[in-house]
Design a protein around this motif. Structure first.
Motif, PDB file in Angstrom:
ATOM      1  N   TRP A 100      64.614 -29.200 -29.216  1.00  7.34           N
ATOM      2  CA  TRP A 100      65.609 -29.070 -28.158  1.00  7.34           C
ATOM      3  C   TRP A 100      66.333 -27.739 -28.318  1.00  7.34           C
ATOM      4  CZ3 TRP A 100      67.182 -33.522 -25.137  1.00  7.34           C
ATOM      5  CH2 TRP A 100      66.568 -34.708 -25.521  1.00  7.34           C
ATOM      6  N   ALA A 115      72.079 -34.088 -19.175  1.00  2.00           N
ATOM      7  CA  ALA A 115      71.563 -33.382 -18.005  1.00  2.00           C
ATOM      8  C   ALA A 115      72.117 -33.966 -16.715  1.00  2.00           C
ATOM      9  CB  ALA A 115      70.038 -33.455 -17.987  1.00  2.00           C
ATOM     10  N   GLY A 168      70.822 -35.418 -23.583  1.00  5.57           N
ATOM     11  CA  GLY A 168      71.197 -34.026 -23.398  1.00  5.57           C
ATOM     12  C   GLY A 168      72.299 -33.796 -22.398  1.00  5.57           C
ATOM     13  N   CYS A 184      70.200 -28.881 -18.599  1.00  2.53           N
ATOM     14  CA  CYS A 184      69.628 -29.771 -19.605  1.00  2.53           C
ATOM     15  C   CYS A 184      69.046 -28.927 -20.728  1.00  2.53           C
ATOM     16  CB  CYS A 184      68.553 -30.670 -18.993  1.00  2.53           C
ATOM     17  SG  CYS A 184      67.120 -29.822 -18.339  1.00  2.53           S
ATOM     18  N   CYS A 227      64.576 -25.957 -18.015  1.00  3.78           N
ATOM     19  CA  CYS A 227      65.623 -26.391 -17.099  1.00  3.78           C
ATOM     20  C   CYS A 227      66.167 -25.288 -16.213  1.00  3.78           C
ATOM     21  CB  CYS A 227      66.754 -27.019 -17.899  1.00  3.78           C
ATOM     22  SG  CYS A 227      66.182 -28.416 -18.868  1.00  3.78           S
ATOM     23  N   GLU A 234      66.285 -27.158 -22.939  1.00 10.15           N
ATOM     24  CA  GLU A 234      64.863 -26.826 -22.906  1.00 10.15           C
ATOM     25  C   GLU A 234      64.202 -27.612 -24.033  1.00 10.15           C
ATOM     26  OE1 GLU A 234      63.027 -22.897 -24.265  1.00 10.15           O
ATOM     27  OE2 GLU A 234      63.136 -22.753 -22.074  1.00 10.15           O
ATOM     28  N   THR A 235      63.054 -28.194 -23.756  1.00  8.22           N
ATOM     29  CA  THR A 235      62.432 -29.114 -24.696  1.00  8.22           C
ATOM     30  C   THR A 235      60.945 -28.830 -24.825  1.00  8.22           C
ATOM     31  OG1 THR A 235      64.054 -30.801 -24.063  1.00  8.22           O
ATOM     32  CG2 THR A 235      62.075 -31.577 -25.174  1.00  8.22           C
ATOM     33  N   MET A 284      65.995 -36.724 -22.210  1.00 10.06           N
ATOM     34  CA  MET A 284      66.688 -35.462 -21.951  1.00 10.06           C
ATOM     35  C   MET A 284      67.927 -35.693 -21.099  1.00 10.06           C
ATOM     36  SD  MET A 284      63.527 -32.873 -21.232  1.00 10.06           S
ATOM     37  CE  MET A 284      64.602 -31.475 -20.819  1.00 10.06           C
ATOM     38  N   ARG A 285      67.781 -36.524 -20.108  1.00  4.98           N
ATOM     39  CA  ARG A 285      68.907 -36.791 -19.222  1.00  4.98           C
ATOM     40  C   ARG A 285      70.016 -37.533 -19.959  1.00  4.98           C
ATOM     41  NH1 ARG A 285      71.100 -40.724 -16.771  1.00  4.98           N
ATOM     42  NH2 ARG A 285      72.417 -40.319 -14.997  1.00  4.98           N
ATOM     43  N   TRP A 287      69.513 -25.960 -26.202  1.00  6.43           N
ATOM     44  CA  TRP A 287      70.438 -25.991 -25.065  1.00  6.43           C
ATOM     45  C   TRP A 287      70.806 -24.567 -24.699  1.00  6.43           C
ATOM     46  CZ3 TRP A 287      71.957 -30.222 -22.342  1.00  6.43           C
ATOM     47  CH2 TRP A 287      72.896 -30.000 -21.352  1.00  6.43           C
TER      48      TRP A 287
END
Length: 151
Positions: A3, A71, A69, A11, A27, A13-14, A65-66, A5
């Motif tokens: 991850w 998002a 993170g 959100c 993102c 980036e992954t 992620m949502r 940020w």
């Protein structure tokens, strides 16, 4: 899972791996062609989803992620499916055969060829508001995120 940020992004980036594939979820805010150019620059294409297992994996990552993170709830994610060449005949931009789909069942059922304000819908997103099922949307929407599958 990695991850990162970035300020000004909605959100983290992954980067994740699954069944021998590497996915980069970015993102940024892209139109479809910009998202594909970004993915090519990363060494891949917008994702080609070949199985229900792969699709469910990506849905789980997007949900994580949502939730983890922070998002935005309204994120959409470009995937590499489009009917730009022939309306109603969807193809993966990677050239692989379409062997699996996960269209939103509606209402309205997807694909419906129409986006907001009656714009022609030729590019496919995974939409949070549809449980990350697929929806055909206007390719020039400029604030959609990208799922890259790296080679």
């Amino acid at each position: 899972m990695e991850w990162r940020w970035h300020p000004n992004m909605r959100c983290p980036e992954t980067v994740v791996n699954f069944n021998g594939s590497t996915y980069k979820l970015n993102c940024g805010e892209f139109e479809f062609n910009q998202a594909e150019a970004f993915c090519k620059n990363q060494g891949g294409n917008l994702v080609t989803i070949e199985t229900e297992e792969e699709n469910n994996f990506l849905k789980n990552i997007l949900t994580l992620m949502r939730n983890a993170g922070g998002a935005s709830e309204n994120l959409w994610w470009w995937i590499g499916l489009t009917d730009i060449k022939t309306d109603g005949s969807f193809e993966w931009i990677s050239g692989q055969s379409v062997t699996y789909t996960d269209w939103y069942q509606g209402p309205p059922p997807e694909p419906n060829g129409v986006a907001w304000n009656n714009a022609k819908a030729d590019c496919v997103v995974m939409r949070h508001t549809y449980g990350f099922t697929w929806s055909d949307e206007y390719c020039r929407y400029y604030d959609v995120q990208a799922i890259c599958e790296l080679w």
